[in-house]
Motif scaffolding. Structure first.
Motif, PDB file in Angstrom:
ATOM      1  N   GLN A 103      -1.251  75.034  24.518  1.00  0.00           N
ATOM      2  CA  GLN A 103      -1.664  75.560  25.807  1.00  0.00           C
ATOM      3  C   GLN A 103      -3.020  74.983  26.158  1.00  0.00           C
ATOM      4  O   GLN A 103      -3.654  74.298  25.354  1.00  0.00           O
ATOM      5  N   ALA A 106      -6.855  75.735  28.260  1.00  0.00           N
ATOM      6  CA  ALA A 106      -7.812  76.598  28.947  1.00  0.00           C
ATOM      7  C   ALA A 106      -8.835  75.722  29.647  1.00  0.00           C
ATOM      8  O   ALA A 106      -9.329  74.745  29.061  1.00  0.00           O
ATOM      9  N   THR A 122     -12.399  81.504  33.589  1.00  0.00           N
ATOM     10  CA  THR A 122     -11.540  80.524  32.921  1.00  0.00           C
ATOM     11  C   THR A 122     -10.140  80.648  33.466  1.00  0.00           C
ATOM     12  O   THR A 122      -9.687  81.768  33.763  1.00  0.00           O
ATOM     13  N   GLY A 166      -6.214  79.901  32.312  1.00  0.00           N
ATOM     14  CA  GLY A 166      -5.366  79.568  31.169  1.00  0.00           C
ATOM     15  C   GLY A 166      -4.020  79.070  31.656  1.00  0.00           C
ATOM     16  O   GLY A 166      -3.372  79.705  32.506  1.00  0.00           O
TER      17      GLY A 166
END
Length: 232
Positions: free
Chosen positions: A148, A150, A223, A225
């Motif tokens: 993933q 971020a 942030t 994600g």
């Protein structure tokens, strides 16, 4: 979105193999970062809001985007997936896991939806002074893409102090190894969701990873994600 312009993807893959994480410098411009952070106030764009302290996740809060995703997130998700699925397939082969990931994110997302994982997982996180995110893994269901991303939307030293991105790696019969990943505004970190292969003296073995954010000492930190599997 033109991925070739933002990073050397061979170096990203090598860093992921070596450390389980890789920084992608300058993925977003400052203007794009500010525009994404400003979306936090628009509740109609999101399917749910989570206050971390209510669940023992830490302090701060985040919101999961609803479908259809905002344009920039909708462009980033398949473009990043296309650059990372080769690493994901190589890792699974090395670890003896039979699952393989298709070239296109749309095809993988259909696999998730056919299994009942239909809720979008890209999210926007908001931290203030004293907030933090406990070490965790974003799994959400049977079908999990093993990487993933971020993206830091705020500028360290100007918008906030503290709030470092932290990874820990649990190795068999050894103590956990921590790593702090330095980021600037617009930088992204790609990292392992759950586990990754590591070369040992007797071949490859799996290590377990968790990620979090250290305490914000002052200011505000945003942030985004980008998680590639959807949730049940």
């Amino acid at each position: 979105m033109e991925m070739e312009k933002v990073s050397d993807w061979e170096k990203v893959g090598a860093a992921l193999d070596e450390r389980g994480s890789a920084v992608i410098e300058g993925l977003l411009s400052p203007a794009q970062c500010r525009a994404l952070a400003a979306l936090y106030a628009k509740d109609d764009l999101f399917r749910s809001r989570v206050v971390m302290a209510r669940h023992g996740f830490g302090r701060g809060e985040y919101k999961y985007f609803a479908y259809p995703l905002p344009d920039l997130i909708a462009e980033l998700r398949p473009a990043l997936y296309a650059r990372l699925h080769g690493v994901a397939n190589r890792w699974n082969e090395t670890m003896g896991i039979d699952i393989r990931y298709p070239d296109r994110h749309e095809t993988f997302r259909k696999r998730c939806h056919d299994a009942g994982q239909t809720r979008p997982t890209p999210l926007l996180l908001q931290y203030g002074e004293g907030d933090y995110n406990c070490l965790h893994q974003d799994l959400y269901g049977e079908h999990v893409f093993p990487l993933q991303v971020a993206i830091l939307l705020s500028e360290p030293g100007r918008d906030f102090e503290g709030g470092e991105f932290v990874l820990t790696e649990q190795r068999p019969r050894m103590q956990s190894r921590p790593e702090v990943v330095p980021l600037r505004q617009g930088d992204a970190v790609a990292f392992a969701v759950h586990h990754r292969p590591v070369q040992g003296t007797r071949g490859f073995y799996r290590v377990n990873l968790r990620h979090g954010v250290s305490r914000i000492r002052s200011g505000h930190r945003y942030t985004v994600g980008v998680i590639f599997h959807d949730a049940k």
